[in-house]
Enzyme design. Structure first.
Site, PDB file in Angstrom:
ATOM      1  N   HIS A 291      34.362  30.830 -68.168  1.00 30.98           N
ATOM      2  CA  HIS A 291      35.282  29.895 -68.831  1.00 30.98           C
ATOM      3  C   HIS A 291      36.724  30.386 -68.820  1.00 30.98           C
ATOM      4  O   HIS A 291      37.549  29.924 -69.583  1.00 30.98           O
ATOM      5  CB  HIS A 291      34.841  29.603 -70.269  1.00 30.98           C
ATOM      6  CG  HIS A 291      33.458  29.051 -70.353  1.00 30.98           C
ATOM      7  ND1 HIS A 291      33.146  27.785 -69.941  1.00 30.98           N
ATOM      8  CD2 HIS A 291      32.304  29.618 -70.767  1.00 30.98           C
ATOM      9  CE1 HIS A 291      31.847  27.576 -70.114  1.00 30.98           C
ATOM     10  NE2 HIS A 291      31.310  28.673 -70.601  1.00 30.98           N
TER      11      HIS A 291
ATOM     12  N   ARG B   1      51.021  24.466 -76.604  1.00 29.75           N
ATOM     13  CA  ARG B   1      51.797  25.693 -76.392  1.00 29.75           C
ATOM     14  C   ARG B   1      52.125  25.805 -74.914  1.00 29.75           C
ATOM     15  O   ARG B   1      51.658  25.004 -74.115  1.00 29.75           O
ATOM     16  CB  ARG B   1      50.949  26.893 -76.808  1.00 29.75           C
ATOM     17  CG  ARG B   1      49.567  26.830 -76.138  1.00 29.75           C
ATOM     18  CD  ARG B   1      48.796  28.102 -76.259  1.00 29.75           C
ATOM     19  NE  ARG B   1      47.397  27.920 -75.943  1.00 29.75           N
ATOM     20  CZ  ARG B   1      46.881  27.852 -74.718  1.00 29.75           C
ATOM     21  NH1 ARG B   1      47.680  27.953 -73.675  1.00 29.75           N
ATOM     22  NH2 ARG B   1      45.596  27.686 -74.516  1.00 29.75           N
TER      23      ARG B   1
ATOM     24  N   LYS C   8      38.663  19.531 -82.237  1.00 35.89           N
ATOM     25  CA  LYS C   8      38.284  18.800 -81.027  1.00 35.89           C
ATOM     26  C   LYS C   8      37.797  17.383 -81.336  1.00 35.89           C
ATOM     27  O   LYS C   8      38.079  16.455 -80.581  1.00 35.89           O
ATOM     28  CB  LYS C   8      37.200  19.569 -80.269  1.00 35.89           C
ATOM     29  CG  LYS C   8      37.591  20.992 -79.881  1.00 35.89           C
ATOM     30  CD  LYS C   8      38.425  21.015 -78.619  1.00 35.89           C
ATOM     31  CE  LYS C   8      39.022  22.378 -78.351  1.00 35.89           C
ATOM     32  NZ  LYS C   8      38.040  23.395 -78.000  1.00 35.89           N
TER      33      LYS C   8
ATOM     34  N   GLU D 281      28.667  15.810 -75.781  1.00 34.20           N
ATOM     35  CA  GLU D 281      29.376  15.213 -74.652  1.00 34.20           C
ATOM     36  C   GLU D 281      28.464  15.191 -73.443  1.00 34.20           C
ATOM     37  O   GLU D 281      27.643  16.098 -73.264  1.00 34.20           O
ATOM     38  CB  GLU D 281      30.582  16.087 -74.273  1.00 34.20           C
ATOM     39  CG  GLU D 281      31.892  15.678 -74.847  1.00 34.20           C
ATOM     40  CD  GLU D 281      33.024  16.597 -74.383  1.00 34.20           C
ATOM     41  OE1 GLU D 281      34.082  16.493 -74.978  1.00 34.20           O
ATOM     42  OE2 GLU D 281      32.844  17.399 -73.453  1.00 34.20           O
TER      43      GLU D 281
END
Lengths: 154, 501
Positions: free
Chosen positions: B239, B296, B116, B204
């Protein structure tokens, strides 16, 4: 016919009546479809269809977008675990004969259904075997203790 | 050239890919674990090879075993689907080295997007907006904690700590006040080390009230990289997405073009090939920020297929074979909604459920698509993901698509295993969903204390009557008995009654 189902608030008693092909409960009426579904007419005359399936002791019902799990409380649990005595446990009426002579059955198979004291009793094979005789047919009245079927245990 | 495709996956997505191969005239090989021997996807393949081993690690994740099956069956391409090995750069590399075509991007692209922090840096360099925040490169615990503390002053609260190798919410912590920071950072690092063997955590800004909007892209070897518009997947629980749609209800053509161009830039920055998804957070201000790129095919790809008319899996196969993609200019037509049917108890914290699919009767009719890997009589086991099916509808407008989804969910009958069908159905009646003003906190806000179905008394009475009639009429005795010999002796489902409606 009386049935009990479990609920978080305790057992729910359900008594359905039958007249010909029509079952009823209060203002609700139902008929059995050829494919096993139930056609239910509600008090306001609206019609909807229920799907049902039994898994273990639980009846699963789908009706009007909702799915219900209704666990049935077996009346007199001893009647289903009585070691397979193939005699009438009490006087009553044969509701259904589920096997025929010559049929091989596994232990636990329901052979006959008897109605007595307004309750259903299942006559269950205690061991694997072959049905050698069926002594009564549906709607017959039977006395307590009479032999209902004969099973040649293998 | 590709002529024979091994599908290194199972269930619903394996079925989707095998069908696309069959339509394209390609030979197919399925691989399956022993407990999948009777699964639907095995039947859809021209050839099926059983994997040895019991655990997922020994079967669907066993790279050597899968490669040797590919060689022995003469497969010249491997499609990884999603999950399992689909984002494993080492596997993509091993496949290529074995001279087998990998249906997906290069191992380098997978690596650059898989980490990430690397992805954030790459995206910033490509001019793609990333969420305000800072990468924390320090590996040592004390140094990392000090760097996180220092970064917190610049990033501001509330903030999100995220594992660089993360996914699925693991190694992720929301922090709302400075006094909670160090504990949260330690917790996130601990979780990240346990789950990924990599404790690096970055910082973040937490963008509340944002939508999750993602852009589908396609890139071929002939220099063409395009986007196919957006999907909105804000409605999530734990999530995990449950309700996805295309287009996003609040999208404008200008914003679509800006996000699409950013996604194309992201893909080009890593020399992307094949189908991929660039995920963004769309803030209420209209600003959008890069979240991550999934290298993907994605679970929710059908909604894009329905509104663009592009068969994404077919394009993947075409691109892998070295052909140019076949789609023309982007045309978005009507509205598509997908819901994910899970075997889970929505009224009990979405706890996964198992059981037989004694009745499995999906809806039919106009505008309804069902992607599934199960059929009536199958068993839902704890071995794999509890997703049973994806129900997708298309209609000329968003409100008609919602109406169609309600109708389809009402028709959907699953008995024997608890599902989230009713939850999804009631979700369709929520004001936020109707107006399209959903965000990533919608489910938590709508049902802070958990969801429970609202059932009319008359419906419940009818259900009780149906069960009582079922018992009295002996309906279960006329049902076909299925013995589940794959089940252990202690299974509550060792005998089940199945009915052919």
């Amino acid at each position: 016919m009386h049935h009990q189902f479990k609920s978080p608030e305790g057992p729910i008693e359900v008594s359905v009546a039958r007249e010909g092909d029509v079952w009823s409960l209060g203002h609700l009426e139902a008929t059995l479809m050829g494919d096993g579904r139930l056609r239910i007419v509600q008090a306001d005359s609206s019609v909807a269809f229920a799907h049902v399936a039994k898994v273990g002791d639980v009846w699963w019902v789908h009706f009007q977008g909702h799915t219900f799990k209704l666990e049935r409380i077996e009346p007199g649990a001893t009647d289903t675990d009585d070691g397979g005595g193939l005699t009438a446990p009490m006087p009553g009426k044969i509701l259904q004969v589920l096997v025929t002579v010559g049929e091989s059955v596994k232990a636990g198979t329901t052979l006959m259904v008897l109605e007595a004291m307004k309750m259903e009793h299942r006559i269950v094979a205690a061991a694997d075997g072959v049905v050698t005789a069926v002594h009564f047919s549906a709607h017959d009245q039977v006395e307590q203790g009479v032999a209902l079927l004969s099973l040649d245990e293998s | 050239m590709v002529s024979k495709v091994l599908v290194a996956n199972r269930g619903e997505i394996a079925c989707r890919i095998l069908r696309a191969c069959s339509e394209a005239g390609l030979q197919t090989v399925a691989i399956y674990a022993q407990n999948d021997a009777r699964s639907m996807f095995v039947e859809l393949a021209d050839q099926a090879v059983e994997l040895t081993g019991d655990s997922i690690g020994e079967t669907y994740l066993d790279q050597n075993q899968i490669l040797s099956i590919a060689r022995s069956t003469g497969a010249d391409a491997i499609h990884p689907g999603f999950g399992f090995l689909s984002e494993r750069a080492d596997f993509a590399r091993a496949v290529s080295q074995a001279n087998i075509q990998w249906v997906g991007p290069s191992p380098e692209a997978i690596e650059q997007m898989g980490d990430k922090m690397t992805a954030r840096i790459t995206m910033r360099a490509a001019g793609v907006p990333v969420i305000p925040g800072e990468e924390i490169e320090q590996e040592d615990e004390d140094e990392a904690l000090a760097a996180i503390e220092s970064a917190s002053h610049r990033v501001g609260y509330p903030m999100l700590l995220k594992a660089s190798s993360g996914g699925g919410g693991k190694g992720m912590r929301a922090v709302h006040a400075p006094e909670d920071l160090i504990e949260a950072a330690k917790g996130a690092r601990r979780e990240a080390i346990a789950a990924f063997g990599d404790g690096r955590v970055y910082v973040e800004r937490l963008l509340t009230g944002s939508k999750h909007v993602e852009i589908q892209i396609l890139a071929d070897r002939h220099g063409r990289t395009i986007h196919l518009g957006e999907r909105e997947c804000s409605v999530q629980r734990r999530h995990q997405k449950v309700f996805e749609e295309a287009p996003c209800a609040t999208m404008t053509p200008e914003l679509r073009e800006a996000m699409g161009q950013a996604a194309v830039a992201a893909a080009e920055a890593v020399d992307y090939e094949g189908a991929g998804t660039v995920e963004f957070l769309l803030a209420p201000s209209g600003e959008f920020f890069f979240l991550e790129m999934n290298t993907r095919i994605q679970v929710e790809h059908p909604v894009t297929e329905l509104v663009t008319g592009v068969d994404l899996v077919r394009e993947q196969l075409r691109i892998a074979a070295g052909e140019p993609m076949s789609c023309g200019p982007l045309m978005i037509r009507g509205h598509a909604i997908e819901v994910r049917l899970y075997a889970e108890d929505a009224s009990n914290n979405f706890l996964p459920a198992i059981g037989p699919l004694a009745v499995f009767r999906p809806p039919e009719g106009p505008g309804v698509r069902l992607d599934t890997g199960v059929r009536e009589g199958d068993e839902v086991t704890p071995n794999y993901d509890p997703m049973l099916a994806k129900l997708i509808v298309w209609a000329p407008s968003r409100s008609e698509a919602l109406q169609r989804m309600r109708r389809a969910l009402d028709e959907f009958v699953v008995l024997g295993t608890t599902t989230n069908i009713r939850f999804l159905r009631e979700l369709c009646d929520e004001e936020e969903v109707i107006t399209g003003h959903t965000d990533t906190t919608t489910i938590d806000r709508l049902w802070p204390n958990g969801w429970a179905p609202s059932i009319a008394r008359s419906t419940e009475d009818a259900a009780l009557m149906a069960a009582a009639i079922g018992e009295s009429a002996g309906l279960h005795r006329s049902q076909v008995q299925v013995s589940e010999d794959t089940q252990g002796p202690t299974s509550p489902f060792s005998t089940l009654n199945r009915r052919y409606p």
